[in-house]
Scaffold this active site. Structure first.
Site, mmCIF file in Angstrom:
data_model
loop_
_atom_site.group_PDB
_atom_site.id
_atom_site.type_symbol
_atom_site.label_atom_id
_atom_site.label_comp_id
_atom_site.label_asym_id
_atom_site.label_seq_id
_atom_site.Cartn_x
_atom_site.Cartn_y
_atom_site.Cartn_z
ATOM 1 N N ARG A 287 -0.112 -15.443 7.894
ATOM 2 C CA ARG A 287 -0.122 -14.078 7.520
ATOM 3 C C ARG A 287 0.730 -13.765 6.220
ATOM 4 N NH1 ARG A 287 -4.078 -14.605 10.340
ATOM 5 N NH2 ARG A 287 -4.360 -13.510 12.175
ATOM 6 N N SER B 35 -10.362 -13.609 22.180
ATOM 7 C CA SER B 35 -10.023 -13.251 20.737
ATOM 8 C C SER B 35 -9.331 -14.597 20.139
ATOM 9 C CB SER B 35 -9.085 -12.179 20.854
ATOM 10 O OG SER B 35 -8.471 -11.873 19.580
ATOM 11 N N ASP C 63 0.420 -8.891 14.019
ATOM 12 C CA ASP C 63 -0.105 -9.050 12.808
ATOM 13 C C ASP C 63 -0.032 -7.901 11.893
ATOM 14 O OD1 ASP C 63 -0.594 -11.710 13.175
ATOM 15 O OD2 ASP C 63 -2.744 -11.388 13.707
ATOM 16 N N ASP D 80 -15.292 -6.431 13.410
ATOM 17 C CA ASP D 80 -14.250 -5.384 13.005
ATOM 18 C C ASP D 80 -14.119 -5.079 11.602
ATOM 19 O OD1 ASP D 80 -13.936 -6.008 15.540
ATOM 20 O OD2 ASP D 80 -11.693 -5.968 15.601
#
Length: 410
Positions: free
Chosen positions: A98, A182, A127, A18
């Site tokens: 995060r 994932s 996110d 990604d």
């Protein structure tokens, strides 16, 4: 957003498919210089390949930062002082990482004179909200590029085709070695989403879990550990002082070996949908259990109850991305004020996925008084006759209501 207004962007970069595609896409679509930032927060992956891939893509400014100690000390530990748990089960392992990444993205943007930051979070997830709320709180004028909300590369097949067309090397792991899920990992947890977990009736396969043995395969003899707390933070295991990151890593090892810390959850995402995920948080599970036990001995009753009442709101703020908000900071100040007395040692018994508190002591701050709590004669420490008036006063409103509305069975 005017693309020609962005001359340099800082990308949160892992080196995977990604973000490798995003790196080239930014260079192509925005005609800008890209700075890459890779954070080591204990995900357990080799980070050197990320540097090599960034260099091969022509990146001149590459940041690879070891943030493990900062992550546990300044983010995980404050959250655990609050006993934060989202929707009764989730220990917020992804959520709490995060804001640290957002903070460092902003710092690097300032250091390098970048106009914008970029991330690889999708338009369906939490996110994107967490990264961007954190960034805006710290630098209100920051520009943010979120490729998943702009491009049409909305499947793995399209990403692979883009990579092939642009000569982007993609490491294809041997068949059978790549997880179909994932995954997100850091020192606090590993999360698993997607694949067969998208059916909430489907039990995860035994080979999915990475950190913990199955409870039924854990040792047949219990493991005992003692955790020492100072002002609400765990500082030692079995009397051995450790740094925050080293301590959490060791708790992960101990908890995982005893089958502790697995969770299978359907949670409510902030963006509106329900999502099924599985989590491994062995060290965090031990920390939460021990911290609550330490507080049970040292916190005043009303302070403890008020703190528990605040916790769901605190957890929601962390989950939704409001770490740098004034309301989270306000709650943190109140919580931290209570932790001055949370000092002592908790003994845990670990056995086949279970965590039992089997001892707690505090030489300086224990509020437990055996002379009052005893079922034996207490030599006048507590006058049991006082309970009569206490009960009658507290029953007054109930008796008044009972006279007005007599009890009727059924």
């Amino acid at each position: 957003m005017a693309q020609n207004a962005i001359k340099k962007v800082v990308l949160a970069y892992s080196g995977g498919l990604d973000t490798s595609v995003i790196l080239r896409w930014l260079q192509e679509q925005y005609d800008c210089e890209v700075v890459t930032f890779t954070a080591d927060i204990g995900q357990g992956e080799e980070l050197a390949p990320a540097r090599a891939k960034a260099e091969a893509a022509g990146v001149k400014e590459i940041y690879i930062d070891d943030l493990r100690e900062e992550f546990v000390r300044d983010f995980v530990f404050p959250m655990f002082r609050a006993n934060a748990i989202y929707e009764g089960e989730y220990l917020l392992g992804t959520s709490i990482a995060r804001p640290l990444i957002a903070k460092r993205l902003v710092e690097i943007a300032i250091e390098t004179g970048a106009d914008a930051i970029s991330h690889g979070a999708t338009g369906k997830g939490n996110d994107q909200v967490r990264f961007e709320l954190g960034a805006y709180a710290l630098k209100p004028d920051i520009q943010i590029v979120a490729p998943w909300r702009e491009w049409d590369l909305l499947s793995r097949e399209k990403l692979l085709a883009y990579a092939e067309a642009h000569g982007i090397p993609v490491e294809m792991k041997r068949e059978g070695t790549k997880s179909p899920y994932s995954m997100d990992a850091n020192l606090l947890h590993i999360s698993y989403e997607g694949y067969d977990l998208e059916d909430p009736w489907c039990e995860p396969g035994a080979d999915m879990w990475r950190w913990s043995v199955a409870p039924e395969d854990a040792p047949d003899r219990p493991t005992y550990i003692e955790l020492t707390f100072a002002q609400g933070d765990c500082v030692a295991i079995d009397g051995q002082s450790m740094s925050p990151a080293a301590l959490l890593a060791e708790l992960n090892r101990i908890g995982g070996a005893n089958g502790i810390g697995r969770a299978d959850i359907v949670e409510n995402r902030y963006v509106g949908m329900k999502s099924r995920g599985c989590y491994e948080t062995p060290g965090g599970t031990l920390l939460l259990k021990a911290h609550r036990a330490m507080e049970s001995l040292t916190l005043d009753r009303e302070a403890a109850h008020q703190k528990d009442a605040l916790m769901p709101r605190y957890a929601e703020l962390v989950y939704n991305g409001y770490w740098f908000s004034p309301e989270r900071q306000m709650l943190q100040a109140a919580i931290d004020q209570t932790q001055a007395v949370v000092n002592g040692v908790v003994r845990l018994k670990l056995y086949k996925g279970n965590v039992l508190v089997v001892g707690r002591k505090s030489e300086s701050d224990s509020l437990f008084d055996a002379s009052i709590a005893t079922f034996e004669e207490d030599a006048g420490a507590y006058d049991q006759g006082d309970a009569t008036g206490f009960i009658r006063l507290n029953a007054l409103r109930l008796r008044v209501a009972g006279n007005r509305r007599p009890y009727r069975r059924g």
